[in-house]
Design a protein around this motif. Structure first.
Motif, PDB file in Angstrom:
ATOM      1  N   VAL A 225      12.205   0.715 -30.567  1.00  0.00           N
ATOM      2  CA  VAL A 225      13.107  -0.344 -30.515  1.00  0.00           C
ATOM      3  C   VAL A 225      13.295  -1.050 -31.788  1.00  0.00           C
ATOM      4  N   GLU A 226      12.173  -1.239 -32.401  1.00  0.00           N
ATOM      5  CA  GLU A 226      11.953  -1.716 -33.662  1.00  0.00           C
ATOM      6  C   GLU A 226      12.752  -0.881 -34.818  1.00  0.00           C
ATOM      7  N   LEU A 227      12.652   0.417 -34.725  1.00  0.00           N
ATOM      8  CA  LEU A 227      13.350   1.263 -35.716  1.00  0.00           C
ATOM      9  C   LEU A 227      14.995   1.397 -35.413  1.00  0.00           C
ATOM     10  N   GLY A 228      15.439   0.886 -34.231  1.00  0.00           N
ATOM     11  CA  GLY A 228      16.906   0.755 -33.834  1.00  0.00           C
ATOM     12  C   GLY A 228      17.374   1.422 -32.710  1.00  0.00           C
ATOM     13  N   THR A 229      16.253   1.956 -31.715  1.00  0.00           N
ATOM     14  CA  THR A 229      16.994   2.755 -30.589  1.00  0.00           C
ATOM     15  C   THR A 229      17.628   1.824 -29.749  1.00  0.00           C
ATOM     16  N   THR A 230      18.834   2.186 -29.345  1.00  0.00           N
ATOM     17  CA  THR A 230      19.722   1.376 -28.482  1.00  0.00           C
ATOM     18  C   THR A 230      19.489   1.401 -26.851  1.00  0.00           C
ATOM     19  N   PHE A 231      19.194   2.743 -26.480  1.00  0.00           N
ATOM     20  CA  PHE A 231      18.752   3.189 -25.183  1.00  0.00           C
ATOM     21  C   PHE A 231      17.509   3.731 -25.071  1.00  0.00           C
ATOM     22  N   THR A 232      16.504   2.737 -24.369  1.00  0.00           N
ATOM     23  CA  THR A 232      15.299   3.379 -24.611  1.00  0.00           C
ATOM     24  C   THR A 232      14.527   3.405 -23.233  1.00  0.00           C
ATOM     25  N   ALA A 233      14.333   4.484 -22.769  1.00  0.00           N
ATOM     26  CA  ALA A 233      13.577   4.474 -21.490  1.00  0.00           C
ATOM     27  C   ALA A 233      12.102   4.318 -21.640  1.00  0.00           C
ATOM     28  N   VAL A 234      11.619   3.552 -20.815  1.00  0.00           N
ATOM     29  CA  VAL A 234      10.069   2.916 -21.325  1.00  0.00           C
ATOM     30  C   VAL A 234       9.120   3.602 -19.851  1.00  0.00           C
ATOM     31  N   GLY A 235       9.758   4.552 -18.955  1.00  0.00           N
ATOM     32  CA  GLY A 235       8.816   4.842 -17.891  1.00  0.00           C
ATOM     33  C   GLY A 235       9.518   5.719 -17.075  1.00  0.00           C
ATOM     34  N   ILE A 236       8.766   6.628 -16.110  1.00  0.00           N
ATOM     35  CA  ILE A 236       9.165   7.335 -15.187  1.00  0.00           C
ATOM     36  C   ILE A 236       8.718   7.158 -13.998  1.00  0.00           C
ATOM     37  N   ASP A 237       9.452   7.060 -12.928  1.00  0.00           N
ATOM     38  CA  ASP A 237       9.163   6.673 -11.710  1.00  0.00           C
ATOM     39  C   ASP A 237       7.901   7.428 -11.098  1.00  0.00           C
ATOM     40  N   ALA A 238       7.717   9.034 -10.985  1.00  0.00           N
ATOM     41  CA  ALA A 238       6.725   9.531 -10.601  1.00  0.00           C
ATOM     42  C   ALA A 238       5.488   9.328 -11.126  1.00  0.00           C
ATOM     43  N   GLY A 239       5.485   8.868 -12.407  1.00  0.00           N
ATOM     44  CA  GLY A 239       4.299   8.535 -13.564  1.00  0.00           C
ATOM     45  C   GLY A 239       4.112   7.006 -13.099  1.00  0.00           C
ATOM     46  N   ILE A 240       4.753   6.250 -12.844  1.00  0.00           N
ATOM     47  CA  ILE A 240       4.325   4.900 -12.408  1.00  0.00           C
ATOM     48  C   ILE A 240       3.584   5.048 -11.079  1.00  0.00           C
ATOM     49  N   LEU A 241       4.291   5.653 -10.058  1.00  0.00           N
ATOM     50  CA  LEU A 241       3.574   5.839  -8.872  1.00  0.00           C
ATOM     51  C   LEU A 241       2.319   6.593  -8.959  1.00  0.00           C
ATOM     52  N   ALA A 242       2.118   7.646  -9.554  1.00  0.00           N
ATOM     53  CA  ALA A 242       1.067   8.355  -9.883  1.00  0.00           C
ATOM     54  C   ALA A 242      -0.224   7.649 -10.358  1.00  0.00           C
ATOM     55  N   ARG A 243       0.241   6.985 -11.773  1.00  0.00           N
ATOM     56  CA  ARG A 243      -0.955   6.262 -12.433  1.00  0.00           C
ATOM     57  C   ARG A 243      -1.205   5.000 -11.702  1.00  0.00           C
ATOM     58  N   GLN A 244      -0.278   4.407 -11.230  1.00  0.00           N
ATOM     59  CA  GLN A 244      -0.597   2.646 -10.618  1.00  0.00           C
ATOM     60  C   GLN A 244      -1.562   3.252  -9.202  1.00  0.00           C
ATOM     61  N   SER A 245      -1.067   4.321  -8.694  1.00  0.00           N
ATOM     62  CA  SER A 245      -1.742   4.222  -7.082  1.00  0.00           C
ATOM     63  C   SER A 245      -3.456   4.956  -7.737  1.00  0.00           C
ATOM     64  N   GLU A 246      -3.420   5.316  -8.905  1.00  0.00           N
ATOM     65  CA  GLU A 246      -5.030   5.946  -9.173  1.00  0.00           C
ATOM     66  C   GLU A 246      -5.635   4.791  -9.760  1.00  0.00           C
ATOM     67  N   ALA A 247      -5.227   3.854 -10.485  1.00  0.00           N
ATOM     68  CA  ALA A 247      -5.612   2.631 -10.908  1.00  0.00           C
ATOM     69  C   ALA A 247      -5.870   1.641  -9.589  1.00  0.00           C
ATOM     70  N   LEU A 248      -5.312   1.610  -8.800  1.00  0.00           N
ATOM     71  CA  LEU A 248      -5.430   0.624  -7.694  1.00  0.00           C
ATOM     72  C   LEU A 248      -6.742   0.987  -6.947  1.00  0.00           C
ATOM     73  N   LEU A 249      -6.770   2.710  -6.698  1.00  0.00           N
ATOM     74  CA  LEU A 249      -8.006   3.305  -6.233  1.00  0.00           C
ATOM     75  C   LEU A 249      -9.062   2.962  -6.773  1.00  0.00           C
ATOM     76  N   GLN A 250      -9.188   3.061  -8.294  1.00  0.00           N
ATOM     77  CA  GLN A 250     -10.276   2.983  -9.134  1.00  0.00           C
ATOM     78  C   GLN A 250     -10.979   1.683  -9.001  1.00  0.00           C
ATOM     79  N   ARG A 251     -10.095   0.588  -8.605  1.00  0.00           N
ATOM     80  CA  ARG A 251     -10.461  -0.716  -8.613  1.00  0.00           C
ATOM     81  C   ARG A 251     -11.656  -0.933  -7.729  1.00  0.00           C
ATOM     82  N   PHE A 252     -11.324  -0.043  -6.421  1.00  0.00           N
ATOM     83  CA  PHE A 252     -12.503  -0.291  -5.267  1.00  0.00           C
ATOM     84  C   PHE A 252     -13.335   0.978  -5.358  1.00  0.00           C
ATOM     85  N   ARG A 253     -13.176   1.931  -6.305  1.00  0.00           N
ATOM     86  CA  ARG A 253     -14.082   2.803  -6.449  1.00  0.00           C
ATOM     87  C   ARG A 253     -15.322   2.650  -7.430  1.00  0.00           C
ATOM     88  N   ALA A 254     -15.068   1.713  -8.059  1.00  0.00           N
ATOM     89  CA  ALA A 254     -15.862   1.258  -9.275  1.00  0.00           C
ATOM     90  C   ALA A 254     -17.052   0.678  -8.784  1.00  0.00           C
TER      91      ALA A 254
END
Length: 254
Positions: A225-254
């Motif tokens: 964005v700093e370099l000047g991108t005008t349309f910038t996608a910052v995430g993927i729905d499947a990635g958010i679901l996979a990584r955040q579901s893992e992160a939530l579980l790890q809070r309780f597994r730790a």
């Protein structure tokens, strides 16, 4: 009934930063869920997802009431696929693997009615409001936004030629395939890849076209964005679901 104004095209043409989310999970339910999240645009992918024209139709219908722009990525630079998505009412398309000016011109032609292109004509499509939008065929082109994706060494070498093609409204850099093309498959964060991506963004803007990218790396997204991108996608729905579901579980597994 009037032809819808393409707010996404207006925004990137005016240089207003548009932050987007990549949607690789087919179906209307997830699309509607994220449509209210506040992103400027959502990309409905059919290249690297099970999506197809029927799933995209449901997604377009689901997000229509929300103040978010829809962009569709066909599976290939194929005039039949492009025609089908346009007839469904998609006004912004991202065409993958465009390596030359000739391929860019072919993509443009697929979005234009004759004599300026090769798009087939039908007056009873969702795009025409099932025949209710007067003058659709004459005015549709003005509201279509064609983005082409460069993701190979060959395409990098021809950025200026591709940018000069009339009808190309923006150029998107694909880091994952570019990394593979440069010999670093699976490593979009490799220093050589990052350097090429940054240089490509600079060259696209210098050529007078809006530049775009997808990267879930928030620091690199901010850099783009700093370099000047005008349309910038910052995430993927499947990635958010996979990584955040893992992160939530790890809070309780730790």
């Amino acid at each position: 009934m009037e032809l819808s104004v393409n707010r996404f095209k207006q925004a990137i043409t005016a240089g207003h930063s548009q932050i987007g989310l990549w949607c690789s999970l087919p179906g209307s339910y997830v699309a509607e869920c994220v449509a209210g999240s506040g992103y400027d645009w959502l990309l409905f992918d059919t290249e690297h997802s099970p999506g197809d024209p029927l799933t995209v139709l449901a997604q377009l219908q689901a997000v229509a009431p929300y103040p978010v722009s829809a962009v569709v990525r066909p599976a290939a630079n194929d005039p039949v696929l492009i025609k089908r998505f346009l007839d469904l009412g998609a006004q912004s398309l991202l065409i993958p693997m465009v390596n030359t000016a000739e391929e860019a011109r072919a993509a443009v032609a697929a979005t234009r009615y004759p004599p300026g292109g090769i798009r087939g004509v039908s007056g009873l499509t969702r795009a025409t409001g099932f025949g209710r939008i007067a003058g659709y065929a004459e005015h549709a082109e003005a509201q279509l936004c064609l983005l082409v994706q460069i993701e190979t060494r060959e395409a990098l070498d021809r950025i200026e030629e591709i940018a000069a093609v009339e009808g190309v409204d923006g150029i998107f850099v694909g880091p994952a395939d570019l990394a593979a093309s440069l010999g670093h498959v699976g490593k979009p964060g490799h220093p050589e890849v990052v350097a090429e991506v940054e240089d490509a963004i600079t060259r696209i803007i210098a050529a007078g076209k809006p530049a775009g990218i997808l990267t879930p790396d928030t620091a690199f997204a901010a850099r783009c964005v700093e370099l000047g991108t005008t349309f910038t996608a910052v995430g993927i729905d499947a990635g958010i679901l996979a990584r955040q579901s893992e992160a939530l579980l790890q809070r309780f597994r730790a």
